[in-house]
Design a protein around this motif. Structure first.
Motif, PDB file in Angstrom:
ATOM      1  N   GLY A 129      -5.374   6.346   1.784  1.00  0.00           N
ATOM      2  CA  GLY A 129      -5.120   7.741   2.120  1.00  0.00           C
ATOM      3  C   GLY A 129      -4.904   8.577   0.878  1.00  0.00           C
ATOM      4  O   GLY A 129      -5.370   8.240  -0.220  1.00  0.00           O
ATOM      5  N   ALA A 130      -4.169   9.659   1.026  1.00  0.00           N
ATOM      6  CA  ALA A 130      -3.940  10.593  -0.079  1.00  0.00           C
ATOM      7  C   ALA A 130      -3.302   9.879  -1.267  1.00  0.00           C
ATOM      8  O   ALA A 130      -2.369   9.096  -1.110  1.00  0.00           O
ATOM      9  N   GLY A 131      -3.824  10.152  -2.468  1.00  0.00           N
ATOM     10  CA  GLY A 131      -3.296   9.535  -3.672  1.00  0.00           C
ATOM     11  C   GLY A 131      -3.881   8.176  -3.966  1.00  0.00           C
ATOM     12  O   GLY A 131      -3.409   7.470  -4.867  1.00  0.00           O
ATOM     13  N   MET A 132      -4.933   7.776  -3.251  1.00  0.00           N
ATOM     14  CA  MET A 132      -5.578   6.471  -3.470  1.00  0.00           C
ATOM     15  C   MET A 132      -6.248   6.420  -4.839  1.00  0.00           C
ATOM     16  O   MET A 132      -6.479   7.443  -5.479  1.00  0.00           O
ATOM     17  N   SER A 133      -6.596   5.217  -5.259  1.00  0.00           N
ATOM     18  CA  SER A 133      -7.340   5.030  -6.507  1.00  0.00           C
ATOM     19  C   SER A 133      -8.582   4.200  -6.229  1.00  0.00           C
ATOM     20  O   SER A 133      -8.711   3.574  -5.170  1.00  0.00           O
ATOM     21  N   GLY A 134      -9.493   4.162  -7.206  1.00  0.00           N
ATOM     22  CA  GLY A 134     -10.668   3.298  -7.134  1.00  0.00           C
ATOM     23  C   GLY A 134     -11.236   3.149  -8.528  1.00  0.00           C
ATOM     24  O   GLY A 134     -11.725   4.126  -9.101  1.00  0.00           O
TER      25      GLY A 134
ATOM     26  N   TYR B  90     -10.684  -2.223  -8.030  1.00  0.00           N
ATOM     27  CA  TYR B  90      -9.293  -2.194  -7.587  1.00  0.00           C
ATOM     28  C   TYR B  90      -8.969  -0.835  -6.980  1.00  0.00           C
ATOM     29  O   TYR B  90      -9.439   0.208  -7.469  1.00  0.00           O
ATOM     30  N   SER B  91      -8.133  -0.856  -5.947  1.00  0.00           N
ATOM     31  CA  SER B  91      -7.806   0.385  -5.257  1.00  0.00           C
ATOM     32  C   SER B  91      -6.390   0.346  -4.696  1.00  0.00           C
ATOM     33  O   SER B  91      -6.085  -0.474  -3.817  1.00  0.00           O
ATOM     34  N   PHE B  92      -5.517   1.200  -5.246  1.00  0.00           N
ATOM     35  CA  PHE B  92      -4.240   1.462  -4.586  1.00  0.00           C
ATOM     36  C   PHE B  92      -4.522   2.267  -3.329  1.00  0.00           C
ATOM     37  O   PHE B  92      -5.310   3.230  -3.351  1.00  0.00           O
ATOM     38  N   ARG B  93      -3.883   1.906  -2.243  1.00  0.00           N
ATOM     39  CA  ARG B  93      -4.157   2.590  -0.979  1.00  0.00           C
ATOM     40  C   ARG B  93      -3.567   3.993  -0.912  1.00  0.00           C
ATOM     41  O   ARG B  93      -4.023   4.816  -0.116  1.00  0.00           O
ATOM     42  N   GLY B  94      -2.555   4.303  -1.734  1.00  0.00           N
ATOM     43  CA  GLY B  94      -1.930   5.613  -1.628  1.00  0.00           C
ATOM     44  C   GLY B  94      -1.264   5.773  -0.276  1.00  0.00           C
ATOM     45  O   GLY B  94      -0.656   4.838   0.249  1.00  0.00           O
ATOM     46  N   ALA B  95      -1.378   7.003   0.303  1.00  0.00           N
ATOM     47  CA  ALA B  95      -0.815   7.276   1.634  1.00  0.00           C
ATOM     48  C   ALA B  95       0.688   7.007   1.691  1.00  0.00           C
ATOM     49  O   ALA B  95       1.214   6.592   2.726  1.00  0.00           O
ATOM     50  N   GLY B  96       1.375   7.235   0.554  1.00  0.00           N
ATOM     51  CA  GLY B  96       2.813   7.018   0.526  1.00  0.00           C
ATOM     52  C   GLY B  96       3.218   5.570   0.438  1.00  0.00           C
ATOM     53  O   GLY B  96       4.389   5.229   0.685  1.00  0.00           O
TER      54      GLY B  96
ATOM     55  N   LEU C  24      -1.866  -2.550  -3.160  1.00  0.00           N
ATOM     56  CA  LEU C  24      -3.046  -2.630  -4.021  1.00  0.00           C
ATOM     57  C   LEU C  24      -4.005  -3.678  -3.464  1.00  0.00           C
ATOM     58  O   LEU C  24      -3.593  -4.800  -3.166  1.00  0.00           O
ATOM     59  N   ASP C  25      -5.288  -3.302  -3.311  1.00  0.00           N
ATOM     60  CA  ASP C  25      -6.335  -4.217  -2.869  1.00  0.00           C
ATOM     61  C   ASP C  25      -7.425  -4.267  -3.935  1.00  0.00           C
ATOM     62  O   ASP C  25      -7.509  -3.389  -4.786  1.00  0.00           O
ATOM     63  N   PHE C  26      -8.278  -5.297  -3.868  1.00  0.00           N
ATOM     64  CA  PHE C  26      -9.488  -5.246  -4.688  1.00  0.00           C
ATOM     65  C   PHE C  26     -10.681  -5.776  -3.912  1.00  0.00           C
ATOM     66  O   PHE C  26     -10.568  -6.643  -3.041  1.00  0.00           O
ATOM     67  N   TYR C  27     -11.857  -5.199  -4.243  1.00  0.00           N
ATOM     68  CA  TYR C  27     -13.127  -5.611  -3.668  1.00  0.00           C
ATOM     69  C   TYR C  27     -13.893  -6.402  -4.708  1.00  0.00           C
ATOM     70  O   TYR C  27     -14.147  -5.906  -5.810  1.00  0.00           O
ATOM     71  N   ASP C  28     -14.251  -7.643  -4.380  1.00  0.00           N
ATOM     72  CA  ASP C  28     -15.069  -8.492  -5.238  1.00  0.00           C
ATOM     73  C   ASP C  28     -16.528  -8.209  -4.895  1.00  0.00           C
ATOM     74  O   ASP C  28     -17.002  -8.565  -3.810  1.00  0.00           O
ATOM     75  N   ILE C  29     -17.235  -7.551  -5.816  1.00  0.00           N
ATOM     76  CA  ILE C  29     -18.606  -7.129  -5.540  1.00  0.00           C
ATOM     77  C   ILE C  29     -19.504  -8.337  -5.312  1.00  0.00           C
ATOM     78  O   ILE C  29     -20.300  -8.373  -4.362  1.00  0.00           O
ATOM     79  N   ALA C  30     -19.414  -9.334  -6.177  1.00  0.00           N
ATOM     80  CA  ALA C  30     -20.290 -10.502  -6.076  1.00  0.00           C
ATOM     81  C   ALA C  30     -20.029 -11.296  -4.800  1.00  0.00           C
ATOM     82  O   ALA C  30     -20.956 -11.800  -4.162  1.00  0.00           O
TER      83      ALA C  30
ATOM     84  N   TRP D 285     -13.037  -8.273   0.364  1.00  0.00           N
ATOM     85  CA  TRP D 285     -11.782  -7.656  -0.074  1.00  0.00           C
ATOM     86  C   TRP D 285     -10.675  -8.702  -0.173  1.00  0.00           C
ATOM     87  O   TRP D 285     -10.591  -9.613   0.662  1.00  0.00           O
ATOM     88  N   THR D 286      -9.848  -8.579  -1.194  1.00  0.00           N
ATOM     89  CA  THR D 286      -8.568  -9.277  -1.272  1.00  0.00           C
ATOM     90  C   THR D 286      -7.496  -8.225  -1.036  1.00  0.00           C
ATOM     91  O   THR D 286      -7.401  -7.243  -1.781  1.00  0.00           O
ATOM     92  N   ASN D 287      -6.722  -8.414   0.011  1.00  0.00           N
ATOM     93  CA  ASN D 287      -5.780  -7.400   0.455  1.00  0.00           C
ATOM     94  C   ASN D 287      -4.367  -7.677  -0.042  1.00  0.00           C
ATOM     95  O   ASN D 287      -3.954  -8.829  -0.176  1.00  0.00           O
ATOM     96  N   ALA D 288      -3.660  -6.585  -0.320  1.00  0.00           N
ATOM     97  CA  ALA D 288      -2.240  -6.650  -0.677  1.00  0.00           C
ATOM     98  C   ALA D 288      -2.002  -7.618  -1.834  1.00  0.00           C
ATOM     99  O   ALA D 288      -1.322  -8.638  -1.701  1.00  0.00           O
ATOM    100  N   VAL D 289      -2.585  -7.290  -2.994  1.00  0.00           N
ATOM    101  CA  VAL D 289      -2.383  -8.090  -4.197  1.00  0.00           C
ATOM    102  C   VAL D 289      -0.885  -8.178  -4.509  1.00  0.00           C
ATOM    103  O   VAL D 289      -0.178  -7.166  -4.482  1.00  0.00           O
TER     104      VAL D 289
END
Length: 476
Positions: free
Chosen positions: A331-336, A360-366, A370-376, A380-384
């Motif tokens: 949500g708001a304040g997310m990263s990528g 890597y992406s912080f979900r934001g939304a208050g 932090l999650d990351f997407y492995d392209i290869a 997704w790996t959720n909640a690092v």
């Protein structure tokens, strides 16, 4: 005399310093997208029509032609810069010359500015494989580029790409025409591309995985092939993990047979890369480099777990279906951010490469997740797990990535943190004391590097929330 950075932690405190203010204040949805070429120019898209370039070398701003986006900017607008240009074309992975000499390339483009210091990559035809500095160029229709004298004359069979900035911009709102456009620096033109894949109304990030990082090719591996076929490159004796290079990387033939060719890696075994059909098959003379995949952009956000991918050469969007989906919407304040230069040893093991594979992406939304997407792996790996995972992020949050650290301002508080990817740890990084306006969605932080020989001095810049004040701070 080489520059030496004598600053020391504790002894020297970090200080924010004022830079030239932007011509207009940041607003909801406005953002900055960074070019990693030698001028490190920054595109500031303020409204659907209003865009500027900031040149950190001169600490100055200049107005661009109207961006002409389909709708007023708000949450969901975002952008990124690619490593290469296909000029004013809407698609294609290369350009074709109309003639030349041993030191000139007559382009098929209407160049609009001086490109000295940028480079041109010869993909096919005479001098294929060369990456050449642009010495000078003319402007106007079928502009001529001058380079250092080569062994052979460039001709109408010369295939090339300009290693000059192109910024890709997503406007928020509907999927109408001009919802997705690019600004091409070389031709000074805005070009309408394939419509957005969905309506966007909340925070989003557009992410590139470019081959050029900080003005040089980011090479994750170099080598010499043993052999090849129409769709493979073989390097006998390697021990790669199955599909570790898939989609996240391309292979570029840097010398020898097939020099100049660039192909996305669609699969790999322990010693064989699979690619789209070569024009010229590689052989035992073919030297290669594995680099970020220049052709793909990734779009995340919109209060949804959906992941989209844009193919630059084809000018098409597709929806990615990961094997493991993202667990919750950002949500708001997310990263990528595509993470590519963590110096830690375990991130750079050849047959278990981590650098270049993850977004890597912080979900934001208050929240602090932090999650990351492995392209290869397309997963997704959720909640690092990281410590202390207590600071939360929402509207007004800004991000700047450098090597293995992500710097971020929380909301409009002025409080800054640094996330270390190798350590999976968040550190305090001081406080920016100057008052800001209201917290707004839109990432207006960026990084700039001063290079002098082996010395790199890194700065974090930020346009304050709802303000035209630009500040920077040296990283000590």
């Amino acid at each position: 005399m080489p520059t030496t950075n004598g600053n020391r932690r504790i002894l020297d405190l970090k200080r924010w310093e004022f830079c030239a203010p932007s011509p207009a204040a940041s607003a909801a949805g406005s953002f900055v997208a960074s070019s990693r070429h030698f001028r490190q120019q920054q595109l500031f898209v303020r409204t659907q029509n209003e865009a500027y370039i900031y040149n950190p070398a001169e600490d100055g701003w200049i107005t661009l032609p109207s961006a002409g986006l389909a709708a007023a900017l708000a949450a969901g607008a975002c952008g990124t810069a690619a490593a290469w240009s296909n000029g004013a074309a809407t698609s294609g992975a290369s350009l074709t010359a109309t003639g030349g000499s041993t030191s000139t390339i007559v382009t098929n483009q209407t160049l609009a500015r001086d490109l000295r210091g940028y480079r041109v990559h010869i993909i096919g035809g005479p001098n294929a494989g060369a990456v050449l500095d642009i010495v000078s160029n003319t402007t106007g229709t079928n502009a001529t580029i001058t380079v250092a004298t080569q062994a052979s004359a460039f001709t109408a069979s010369t295939v090339y790409r300009l290693l000059t900035p192109t910024w890709y911009v997503c406007g928020n709102g509907s999927v109408a025409a001009a919802s997705f456009r690019k600004y091409d620096y070389a031709t000074n033109s805005w070009v309408t591309l394939a419509n957005m894949p969905a309506s966007f109304g909340t925070d989003a990030k557009l992410i590139a995985t470019p081959s050029i990082v900080d003005n040089g090719f980011k090479q994750f591996l170099t080598g010499t092939a043993s052999s090849g076929t129409a769709t493979t490159l073989v390097h006998t004796g390697k021990n790669w993990s199955s599909n570790q290079w898939r989609d996240a990387f391309h292979v570029r033939i840097t010398a020898g047979t097939g020099a100049g060719q660039v192909r996305g890696i669609t699969a790999n075994t322990a010693d064989t890369l699979t690619v789209a059909t070569w024009t010229t098959n590689p052989d035992a003379t073919s030297q290669y480099a594995i680099e970020g995949n220049d052709n793909f952009l990734y779009l995340i956000g919109n209060n949804a777990v959906t992941l989209y991918r844009y193919d630059i050469a084809a000018n098409t969007w597709s929806t990615i279906t990961p094997g493991v989906a993202r667990a919750a919407a950002p949500g708001a304040g997310m990263s990528g951010h595509w993470v590519h230069s963590v110096p830690a040893t375990d991130w750079n093991v050849e047959n278990a490469i981590i650098n270049g594979r993850r977004i890597y992406s912080f979900r934001g939304a208050g929240g602090a997740v932090l999650d990351f997407y492995d392209i290869a792996a397309n997963s997704w790996t959720n909640a690092v797990t990281y410590g202390p995972a207590t600071e939360t992020f929402t509207s007004g949050t800004k991000y700047a990535l450098h090597d293995g650290v992500l710097y971020m301002q929380r909301d409009a508080t002025g409080r800054w943190f640094a996330y270390d990817f190798a350590r999976s740890e968040m550190f305090p990084w001081g406080t920016m004391l100057y008052p800001q306006g209201a917290a707004i969605v839109g990432d207006t932080a960026f990084d700039v590097i001063y290079e002098d020989g082996a010395t790199d001095i890194f700065y974090v810049y930020m346009l304050l929330n709802t303000s035209n004040i630009l500040l920077r701070q040296m990283v000590i």
